[in-house]
Design an enzyme around this catalytic site. Structure first.
Site, PDB file in Angstrom:
ATOM      1  N   GLY A 167       0.435  -1.149   0.154  1.00 58.16           N
ATOM      2  CA  GLY A 167      -0.678  -0.165  -0.165  1.00 58.16           C
ATOM      3  C   GLY A 167       0.406   1.476   0.269  1.00 58.16           C
ATOM      4  O   GLY A 167      -0.110   2.430   0.338  1.00 58.16           O
ATOM      5  N   SER A 180      -0.068   5.456  -1.378  1.00 60.16           N
ATOM      6  CA  SER A 180      -1.458   6.467  -0.928  1.00 60.16           C
ATOM      7  C   SER A 180      -1.109   6.634   0.799  1.00 60.16           C
ATOM      8  O   SER A 180      -0.981   5.429   1.441  1.00 60.16           O
ATOM      9  CB  SER A 180      -2.588   6.345  -1.967  1.00 60.16           C
ATOM     10  OG  SER A 180      -3.122   5.285  -1.119  1.00 60.16           O
ATOM     11  N   ILE A 209      -1.530   6.145   4.789  1.00 59.58           N
ATOM     12  CA  ILE A 209      -0.242   5.531   5.324  1.00 59.58           C
ATOM     13  C   ILE A 209       0.716   4.601   4.789  1.00 59.58           C
ATOM     14  O   ILE A 209       2.214   4.473   5.371  1.00 59.58           O
ATOM     15  CB  ILE A 209      -0.996   4.393   7.155  1.00 59.58           C
ATOM     16  CG1 ILE A 209      -1.987   5.663   7.684  1.00 59.58           C
ATOM     17  CG2 ILE A 209      -0.078   3.991   7.539  1.00 59.58           C
ATOM     18  CD1 ILE A 209      -2.620   4.823   8.364  1.00 59.58           C
ATOM     19  N   SER A 241      -6.528  -1.450  13.128  1.00 64.11           N
ATOM     20  CA  SER A 241      -7.188  -0.171  12.811  1.00 64.11           C
ATOM     21  C   SER A 241      -8.462  -0.009  14.602  1.00 64.11           C
ATOM     22  O   SER A 241      -8.467  -1.385  15.258  1.00 64.11           O
ATOM     23  CB  SER A 241      -8.693   0.189  12.323  1.00 64.11           C
ATOM     24  OG  SER A 241      -9.738   1.113  12.107  1.00 64.11           O
ATOM     25  N   TYR A 271     -15.027  -3.617   7.170  1.00 65.60           N
ATOM     26  CA  TYR A 271     -14.323  -3.426   7.684  1.00 65.60           C
ATOM     27  C   TYR A 271     -13.739  -3.796   9.557  1.00 65.60           C
ATOM     28  O   TYR A 271     -12.348  -4.337   9.053  1.00 65.60           O
ATOM     29  CB  TYR A 271     -14.642  -2.247   6.737  1.00 65.60           C
ATOM     30  CG  TYR A 271     -12.437  -1.380   7.307  1.00 65.60           C
ATOM     31  CD1 TYR A 271     -11.207  -1.663   6.509  1.00 65.60           C
ATOM     32  CD2 TYR A 271     -12.704  -0.729   8.685  1.00 65.60           C
ATOM     33  CE1 TYR A 271     -10.206  -0.805   7.038  1.00 65.60           C
ATOM     34  CE2 TYR A 271     -11.679  -0.267   9.164  1.00 65.60           C
ATOM     35  CZ  TYR A 271     -10.773  -0.245   7.982  1.00 65.60           C
ATOM     36  OH  TYR A 271      -9.012  -0.011   8.740  1.00 65.60           O
TER      37      TYR A 271
END
Length: 264
Positions: free
Chosen positions: A12, A15, A17, A117, A157
């Site tokens: 990732g 973009s 983090i 998260s 999520y």
């Protein structure tokens, strides 16, 4: 925090983090292998274009990355607007599969950091569903688990991050004989390209969380913690989920346990 010469994979990396983490690691002297669907704006030691939602794509990525790796930062992810199957496939199942494919390519003493998260905060309250997902070894079983445990797109999520936190804790000593450690980092709402997707899908719940905070996080609030976990100074941290959310997880814990508002 000495990262000079360490070979660190960042998924990732184009973009959010992931991009901030790759830049921070490179600034600290690491040789960054950036992995993403899209090429990052910055130039790193290497870029591996990858599809991290399929077995074939992950196997190809691991082969392209190669060996001699000192760190794996699993940061790539999808928002819930992608739908429950795709979200869980990339955020947990694919991440886990890539990690397993990379283990033999990691140097002894390597660090694995999973981007979890605040959404995974309540994993213990949903442990039966989490166990069902952890028990899967086939990507095709995702829909069946979601159906059995009432996981819709909006919850997907949260569910993916609950599973990721639990999996991180489970692997506290899995590779200890090789000195390989695994930890996770849990940001709250962060100003990234996918933040609007979260707000549109989660609606009032996300807006309420953001209203409590003085500001949402920024990628460069989170990246230094990932960088520290890649350094040898974090060698005694194993199987931890570290909040990096401006105090939001502490606020939730205080509320859950009746401690009230801000202390004196």
């Amino acid at each position: 925090m000495n990262l000079k010469g360490k070979a660190i994979v960042v998924t990732g990396a184009a973009s959010g983090i992931g991009a901030a983490t790759a830049a921070t690691l490179a600034a600290e002297g690491a040789n960054v292998i950036a992995v993403d669907r899209n090429a990052p704006d910055e130039t790193y030691a290497r870029f591996v274009q990858a599809e991290l939602g399929t077995r074939a794509g992950i196997e190809a990525a691991a082969e392209a990355i190669g060996g001699g790796i000192d760190g794996l930062a699993n940061i790539a992810g999808l928002p819930p607007t992608a739908g429950r199957e795709a979200t869980i496939r990339v955020n947990f199942m694919g991440l886990r599969y890539l990690t397993y494919r990379m283990i033999d390519r990691l140097n002894d003493g390597a660090s694995i950091v999973n981007m979890a998260s605040l959404a995974g905060f309540d994993w213990a309250s949903n442990v039966d569903a989490v166990k069902a997902l952890l028990a899967l070894d086939d990507f095709e079983g995702i829909e069946a688990v979601c159906e059995a445990h009432g996981v819709d797109d909006a919850r997907s999520y949260f569910f993916s991050k609950e599973a990721l936190v639990a999996w991180t804790l489970l692997n506290r000593w899995t590779w200890a004989k090789r000195g390989i450690r695994m930890n996770s980092v849990s940001p709250g709402p962060v100003e990234t390209p996918i933040l609007p997707d979260f707000l549109s899908m989660l609606g009032a719940r996300a807006e309420e969380d953001m209203a409590i905070m003085d500001r949402p996080g920024r990628p460069d609030d989170v990246a230094p913690l990932v960088a520290f976990l890649m350094s040898d100074g974090s060698r005694w941290l194993r199987g931890l989920n570290l909040p990096c959310d401006g105090g939001m997880s502490s606020h939730i814990a205080c509320d859950q346990h009746g401690l009230g508002g801000v202390g004196a």
